[in-house]
Scaffold this motif. Structure first.
Motif, PDB file in Angstrom:
ATOM      1  N   ARG A 210       0.837  -1.202   0.000  1.00  0.00           N
ATOM      2  CA  ARG A 210       0.000   0.000   0.000  1.00  0.00           C
ATOM      3  C   ARG A 210       0.875   1.256   0.000  1.00  0.00           C
ATOM      4  NH1 ARG A 210      -3.272   3.480   3.630  1.00  0.00           N
ATOM      5  NH2 ARG A 210      -5.393   3.576   2.781  1.00  0.00           N
ATOM      6  N   ALA A 211       1.896   1.248   0.816  1.00  0.00           N
ATOM      7  CA  ALA A 211       2.776   2.416   0.886  1.00  0.00           C
ATOM      8  C   ALA A 211       3.448   2.686  -0.459  1.00  0.00           C
ATOM      9  CB  ALA A 211       3.825   2.196   1.979  1.00  0.00           C
ATOM     10  N   LYS A 212       3.903   1.641  -1.133  1.00  0.00           N
ATOM     11  CA  LYS A 212       4.549   1.820  -2.434  1.00  0.00           C
ATOM     12  C   LYS A 212       3.570   2.357  -3.468  1.00  0.00           C
ATOM     13  CE  LYS A 212       8.076  -1.757  -1.788  1.00  0.00           C
ATOM     14  NZ  LYS A 212       8.583  -3.089  -2.213  1.00  0.00           N
ATOM     15  N   ILE A 213       2.326   1.841  -3.434  1.00  0.00           N
ATOM     16  CA  ILE A 213       1.328   2.314  -4.390  1.00  0.00           C
ATOM     17  C   ILE A 213       1.038   3.797  -4.165  1.00  0.00           C
ATOM     18  CG2 ILE A 213      -1.132   2.157  -4.977  1.00  0.00           C
ATOM     19  CD1 ILE A 213      -0.913  -0.879  -4.546  1.00  0.00           C
ATOM     20  N   LEU A 214       0.844   4.199  -2.910  1.00  0.00           N
ATOM     21  CA  LEU A 214       0.514   5.598  -2.640  1.00  0.00           C
ATOM     22  C   LEU A 214       1.688   6.519  -2.980  1.00  0.00           C
ATOM     23  CD1 LEU A 214      -1.563   5.259   0.646  1.00  0.00           C
ATOM     24  CD2 LEU A 214      -2.370   5.582  -1.686  1.00  0.00           C
ATOM     25  N   ARG A 215       2.897   6.047  -2.731  1.00  0.00           N
ATOM     26  CA  ARG A 215       4.075   6.841  -3.121  1.00  0.00           C
ATOM     27  C   ARG A 215       4.100   7.034  -4.633  1.00  0.00           C
ATOM     28  NH1 ARG A 215       9.466   5.935  -4.523  1.00  0.00           N
ATOM     29  NH2 ARG A 215      10.935   7.512  -3.695  1.00  0.00           N
ATOM     30  N   ALA A 216       3.810   5.962  -5.381  1.00  0.00           N
ATOM     31  CA  ALA A 216       3.808   6.060  -6.838  1.00  0.00           C
ATOM     32  C   ALA A 216       2.681   6.961  -7.329  1.00  0.00           C
ATOM     33  CB  ALA A 216       3.668   4.653  -7.442  1.00  0.00           C
ATOM     34  N   LEU A 217       1.517   6.870  -6.701  1.00  0.00           N
ATOM     35  CA  LEU A 217       0.404   7.732  -7.099  1.00  0.00           C
ATOM     36  C   LEU A 217       0.746   9.193  -6.864  1.00  0.00           C
ATOM     37  CD1 LEU A 217      -2.652   5.662  -5.791  1.00  0.00           C
ATOM     38  CD2 LEU A 217      -2.159   6.223  -8.177  1.00  0.00           C
ATOM     39  N   ASN A 218       1.351   9.487  -5.745  1.00  0.00           N
ATOM     40  CA  ASN A 218       1.769  10.872  -5.487  1.00  0.00           C
ATOM     41  C   ASN A 218       2.749  11.347  -6.551  1.00  0.00           C
ATOM     42  OD1 ASN A 218       0.930  12.744  -3.613  1.00  0.00           O
ATOM     43  ND2 ASN A 218       1.847  11.670  -1.875  1.00  0.00           N
ATOM     44  N   ALA A 219       3.691  10.488  -6.866  1.00  0.00           N
ATOM     45  CA  ALA A 219       4.683  10.857  -7.876  1.00  0.00           C
ATOM     46  C   ALA A 219       4.038  11.071  -9.238  1.00  0.00           C
ATOM     47  CB  ALA A 219       5.763   9.771  -7.960  1.00  0.00           C
ATOM     48  N   ALA A 220       3.061  10.219  -9.556  1.00  0.00           N
ATOM     49  CA  ALA A 220       2.385  10.352 -10.850  1.00  0.00           C
ATOM     50  C   ALA A 220       1.630  11.663 -10.940  1.00  0.00           C
ATOM     51  CB  ALA A 220       1.437   9.169 -11.055  1.00  0.00           C
ATOM     52  N   LEU A 221       0.919  12.011  -9.906  1.00  0.00           N
ATOM     53  CA  LEU A 221       0.157  13.257  -9.950  1.00  0.00           C
ATOM     54  C   LEU A 221       1.070  14.475  -9.952  1.00  0.00           C
ATOM     55  CD1 LEU A 221      -2.941  12.519  -7.675  1.00  0.00           C
ATOM     56  CD2 LEU A 221      -2.614  12.158 -10.126  1.00  0.00           C
ATOM     57  N   ASN A 222       2.261  14.313  -9.376  1.00  0.00           N
ATOM     58  CA  ASN A 222       3.229  15.418  -9.446  1.00  0.00           C
ATOM     59  C   ASN A 222       3.734  15.655 -10.863  1.00  0.00           C
ATOM     60  OD1 ASN A 222       3.053  15.870  -6.706  1.00  0.00           O
ATOM     61  ND2 ASN A 222       4.871  14.643  -6.190  1.00  0.00           N
ATOM     62  N   ARG A 223       3.616  14.653 -11.716  1.00  0.00           N
ATOM     63  CA  ARG A 223       4.080  14.774 -13.108  1.00  0.00           C
ATOM     64  C   ARG A 223       2.976  15.242 -14.057  1.00  0.00           C
ATOM     65  NH1 ARG A 223       8.453  11.586 -14.497  1.00  0.00           N
ATOM     66  NH2 ARG A 223       8.338  12.698 -16.491  1.00  0.00           N
ATOM     67  N   VAL A 224       1.722  15.258 -13.592  1.00  0.00           N
ATOM     68  CA  VAL A 224       0.598  15.620 -14.452  1.00  0.00           C
ATOM     69  C   VAL A 224       0.249  17.090 -14.250  1.00  0.00           C
ATOM     70  CG1 VAL A 224      -1.827  15.197 -15.009  1.00  0.00           C
ATOM     71  CG2 VAL A 224      -0.320  13.273 -14.449  1.00  0.00           C
ATOM     72  N   ASP A 225       0.329  17.830 -15.325  1.00  0.00           N
ATOM     73  CA  ASP A 225      -0.093  19.231 -15.294  1.00  0.00           C
ATOM     74  C   ASP A 225      -1.613  19.262 -15.416  1.00  0.00           C
ATOM     75  OD1 ASP A 225      -0.710  21.882 -15.741  1.00  0.00           O
ATOM     76  OD2 ASP A 225       0.867  22.195 -17.238  1.00  0.00           O
ATOM     77  N   LEU A 226      -2.303  19.713 -14.385  1.00  0.00           N
ATOM     78  CA  LEU A 226      -3.758  19.672 -14.384  1.00  0.00           C
ATOM     79  C   LEU A 226      -4.373  20.645 -15.386  1.00  0.00           C
ATOM     80  CD1 LEU A 226      -4.567  19.224 -10.583  1.00  0.00           C
ATOM     81  CD2 LEU A 226      -4.123  17.506 -12.351  1.00  0.00           C
TER      82      LEU A 226
END
Length: 1010
Positions: A210-226
């Motif tokens: 779970r921790a790895k998934i949430l870390r990756a999700l945070n990283a992914a959203l940091n790369r997406v320009d809304l």
């Protein structure tokens, strides 16, 4: 750490909803819109395409309840869209939370080719997978403005459930009709994020995964320009690649997803709307099959395919092509997904024979399993019926709805009343409308009862009830869940594929014996009495029509009416659908069903009369008294002799048993050589004596024929449910009544509330059975009417007739399982008995009943009660209100044998005729072996088919007499009339004897060549 996880989960939730999902379609350009409003019922597709259209604008209102509006969408693909996938997004005023329960449409090209459904969960229309730019756009939408009835939660009464009472207000407002670019990378990002987000929600907070998934999700959203989701989606996806690539554990649960849309053949919409729902969903599924090589879709109900063939041949052609490719899979092999406790045994056989014949003729296949995910309980006779028709497996999930007890298996062998077993699966996901969400797949793995020895389950996947089916979003989830750490593994496949795997991994499954009683929806045994009465009358008349038509064909050379009987059977089978016969549909459905039952009865009575005339026995009448003196013949269609008339014969009738009716003291007495009935001045039965044994059935100090009125306001499902607390509010209608003599009957007239009832109490022509004819003017609301008979019998079980036999049910509440069966059902009778004495309770058309053990000092009394009428207000606000005729019987000194015979007699009255006597075609030498159907074979070979069953629960060795025609080779057949082993016969003076040996409750089919 936990706070950081919560922040990430919240961040993902909002970004998904407000930025990522809206970015799947970009650069919207409005299209031109025009409308043609249909006046009245739907019009043919060609007429809709060629109609005159008036301009319409986004923001305009449209659609009265149950109306049809044809929409024309026109425009041009912008040049800037060249090379991109182009789609139209059309929101006709949808609520995404109500798929199948509101407006929806079917999209057509100008040439009349179906494209797909337009509905709350599929608001897109494909234009081009790779546009050139500048292409002309023109589509037509047949839009149905069905009212949202479930939005009246908690299910308040509504008049919108019938076109005759619905309002004129336009219900919907067009929100958008735009041509857009479909951003594939954004779509993929949405489902990467969504699947991981849902998986994380199911994992323990302390989980490293779970921790790895949430870390990756945070990283992914940091790369997406809304503000530029499409331009940065690929970068976001790259951050998720590693966590998505991590494979599932070797022991992970495996789910076979089966594309599905459980479309109720009627419910909160009329039958005619279901025809269109089926066409919409099937069109969408055919399109999805074309677009995804892994997708497999399954649909049950031959009736729904037949509707498409008749009314939407352009859709049916696409379906037929997909069936041939093995991607659109007919399942279930039944005419409809019928109720599974109320129809007769013969009706359940015909559900299968008519369904399998349709699938064989149209697609060249026969279904290997039965598919009834949503019926309201399952008779213990079903395993024999299913296996006897060649089925290998059975699927349902409805028992997961139990109010009290959790069923102990998900994959098991279900054993029926005769000992037959069928391999059965309950999807542990507890739904037939799976979306393949993280919560659903985790639930399936967590709940699977056989997890210590097996790892496979099935998930019917798609929007159902009102249709819609599987979506591309569900397919996207499945691809990510195929092999994902922390999740069950998901892959699409066919039901047969799943069952082969399940059988292979579970060679010694657990066994469940007897009926699958649903601890919910108990009111369906009683609600909408006219449905039950229409069905029972139709079943009786169909059996009679087949018997006399077969007799006329065999003996008089008259053409057997194959087509007409098939059509009439199909009509009755349709009305056995699990929201029609149980009484849980809108007013429109039940109004139309009553009209259909009347037409069926008229046609069948004509076939019966014509067949009897061909046999020389003309002048059919409803009662024996109608026959001219000196020419008194009786038509007995029942499988038991009556009044000296042999079973299934026309012959002179003997006299009825002499019965006297007289006033005595303050009450009345009905008397015959077999029974004595004492009725007091309030119309209650104070004594019912079986003169052979001298036993009084009525408990000392108690009275029978007592009407009892309950408050009936369940927690949720009004027409469906009777909740246990209903018993806490009861009014005994024991006040003054008008009681008088009328010939050999005691007549009781009583008023209560806004209602009234007239009862005629008589002894039947055998002098044994107390018959209670009830004429009820029912005007109550949210009330439950019972008819009570407390009897002096010591027992802790009730025997109740089911299809081809009977159930034994405990009538105490030692365990939660027994306590939950506080309202049950029977076919024609139920029986309470102790050694040497029993009392049977017979119904002509009402299935519901209860029996409570009550203390009377040192004695125990069985308070047996018929369920007469209910008065729910949703979904039909006037359900059951009005006039009802119903008949009941009470037989003292009863056995299973006498109850079975009396049940047939109450349901099948003798008819008068003139002319020639007609001997039976087929009769059983042992009354325990009942001949339940005599007909000509479905394959039109001219062979005679005789169905019979052992009715008492004992082994039987008997013979079937075939008389009055030259019988050829006799073979045992299965329930689909497929021939098996030959049977040696013994010639007689007028025919042959066919020896038959049966197990307890065994059903057998004989096929006789002529």
């Amino acid at each position: 750490m936990h706070d950081d996880q919560a922040l990430t989960m919240g961040r993902v939730t909002r970004v998904l909803a407000e930025r990522l999902r809206p970015a799947i379609h970009s650069d919207p350009r409005p299209l031109d819109l025009a409308a043609h409003v249909v006046d009245g019922e739907p019009i043919p597709v060609a007429e809709g395409l060629g109609a005159e259209y008036a301009p319409m604008a986004v923001g305009d209102r449209w659609g009265r309840a149950w109306g049809t509006t044809w929409l024309r969408l026109t425009g041009e693909v912008p040049a800037s869209f060249a090379g991109r996938r182009v789609e139209i997004v059309a929101d006709l005023g949808f609520d995404v939370n109500m798929p199948g329960f509101q407006a929806e449409g079917l999209v057509y090209t100008p040439g009349g080719e179906p494209v797909r459904s337009l509905n709350p969960r599929a608001q897109w229309i494909p234009v081009s997978p790779a546009a050139r730019g500048g292409e002309a756009i023109e589509f037509f939408v047949e839009a149905a403005s069905n009212p949202v009835l479930l939005d009246y939660h908690p299910f308040l009464p509504t008049e919108e459930g019938d076109v005759l009472t619905s309002g004129d207000e336009e219900l919907y407002r067009v929100r958008r009709v735009d041509v857009c670019v479909f951003e594939q990378e954004v779509f993929e990002l949405v489902h990467d994020v969504e699947v991981l987000h849902q998986l994380a929600a199911e994992l323990p907070e302390e989980s490293a995964r779970r921790a790895k998934i949430l870390r990756a999700l945070n990283a992914a959203l940091n790369r997406v320009d809304l503000q530029d989701v499409a331009g940065t989606a690929a970068a976001g996806r790259e951050e998720l690649r590693e966590v998505l690539a991590s494979p599932a554990e070797p022991s992970a649960h495996r789910i076979t997803a089966v594309g599905h849309a459980h479309i109720d053949s009627a419910w909160l919409w009329p039958l005619r709307e279901t025809v269109r729902k089926v066409a919409r969903t099937s069109s969408s599924m055919a399109t999805l099959i074309d677009e995804d090589d892994e997708f497999v879709y399954a649909m049950s109900s031959a009736q729904q395919y037949a509707w498409m063939k008749r009314d939407r041949p352009e859709v049916f052609a696409r379906v037929k092509q997909a069936v041939a490719a093995g991607r659109f899979v007919p399942v279930g092999g039944m005419w409809v997904e019928s109720d599974a406790v109320l129809p007769s045994g013969e009706s359940l056989v015909r559900q299968i024979s008519q369904g399998q014949r349709f699938f064989k003729e149209e697609f060249g296949i026969e279904c290997r399993g039965a598919w009834l995910p949503d019926s309201f309980g399952y008779s213990g006779a079903l395993p024999q019926i299913l296996s006897g028709a060649g089925y290998e497996w059975f699927l349902t999930q409805k028992i997961s709805w139990n109010q009290v007890n959790r069923f102990p298996h998900h994959t098991f062998l279900w054993e029926g009343i005769d000992g037959s077993r069928i391999f059965t699966h309950f999807p542990p996901m507890d739904t037939y409308n799976s979306q393949l969400s993280g919560e659903e797949v985790a639930r399936a793995a967590r709940q699977f009862k056989e997890k210590s020895v097996a790892r496979h389950s099935l998930a019917p996947t798609g929007w159902g009830d009102g249709g819609g089916g599987t979506t591309r979003e569900m397919l996207a989830r499945a691809k990510r869940l195929a092999n994902l750490e922390g999740s069950p593994q998901v892959s699409f496949g066919t039901p047969d594929d799943f069952f082969e795997r399940a059988k292979a991994e579970l060679p010694d499954p657990g066994v469940w014996r007897g009926e699958l009683y649903l601890e919910l929806h108990r009111g369906t045994f009683t609600t909408q009495h006219r449905m039950k009465q229409g069905n029972r009358t139709s079943e009786r008349l169909l059996a009679e029509a087949e018997l006399w038509a077969a007799s006329a064909a065999v003996r008089a050379g008259r053409d057997y009416p194959y087509e007409e009987l098939d059509a009439l059977w199909q009509e009755v089978l349709l009305l056995q659908f699990h929201d029609i016969l149980p009484g849980t549909s809108i007013a429109w459905v039940h109004r139309e069903a009553r009209e259909r039952y009347e037409r069926v009865a008229t046609s069948l009575r004509r076939i019966i009369a014509d067949s009897l005339q061909a046999l020389g026995a003309a002048g059919e009448a409803d009662g024996l008294d109608a026959a001219p003196v000196g020419e008194r013949l009786a038509v007995n269609a029942a499988p038991f002799p009556r009044r000296g008339v042999p079973a299934a014969s026309v012959a002179p009738a003997g006299p009825a048993a002499p019965v006297s009716a007289r006033a005595e003291g303050d009450g009345f007495v009905l008397q015959s050589e077999a029974a004595r009935v004492e009725i007091d001045g309030s119309g209650h039965v104070r004594s019912l004596i079986d003169l052979d044994s001298g036993r009084d059935a009525v408990a000392p100090g108690r009275a029978g024929n007592v009407l009892q009125l309950h408050q009936d306001f369940p927690n949720m499902w009004d027409a469906w449910d009777v909740d246990a607390f209903y018993a806490g509010m009861r009014d005994d209608l024991d006040g003054p009544a008008d009681v008088s003599l009328d010939g050999d009957a005691v007549v009781v007239r009583r008023k209560f509330g806004e209602s009234s009832i007239e009862q005629r109490l008589t002894l039947a022509d055998d002098g044994r059975l107390l018959v209670i004819d009830c004429d009820v003017d029912w005007r109550e609301e949210e009330k439950f009417l019972k008819l009570a008979f407390p009897v002096a019998v010591f027992t802790d079980e009730v025997v109740a007739e089911t299809q081809f036999g009977y159930h034994r049910r405990a009538n105490h509440a030692n365990t939660s399982w027994e306590a939950a069966r506080f309202e049950t059902h029977a076919q024609r009778w139920f029986l309470v008995r102790e050694p040497g004495f029993g009392v049977a309770f017979l119904n002509e058309s009402s299935h519901g009943f209860d029996v409570a053990r009550e203390s009377a000092g040192r004695d125990v009394v069985q308070n047996a009660r018929f369920s007469l009428l209910r008065a729910p207000r949703f979904p039909d606000p006037r359900a059951d209100r009005g006039r009802h005729r119903m008949r009941f019987g009470v037989l003292a000194g009863a056995t299973v044998e006498s109850a079975t015979e009396a049940g047939w007699a109450l349901q099948s009255p003798l008819r008068a005729a003139t002319g020639a006597a007609v001997p039976a075609l087929a009769t059983s030498k042992d009354p325990a072996v009942v001949v339940s159907a005599v007909k000509l074979a479905d394959d039109r070979s001219g062979d005679l088919v005789v169905r019979l069953y052992e009715s008492t629960g004992s082994r039987a060795a008997t013979a079937i007499a075939l008389t009055g025609f030259e019988a050829g080779r006799v073979v045992a057949a299965d329930l689909l009339e497929r021939p098996g082993e030959p049977i040696a016969t013994e010639p007689t003076a007028d025919g042959v004897l066919v020896p038959v040996t049966l197990r307890p409750f065994e059903v057998a089919t004989l096929r006789i060549a002529r």
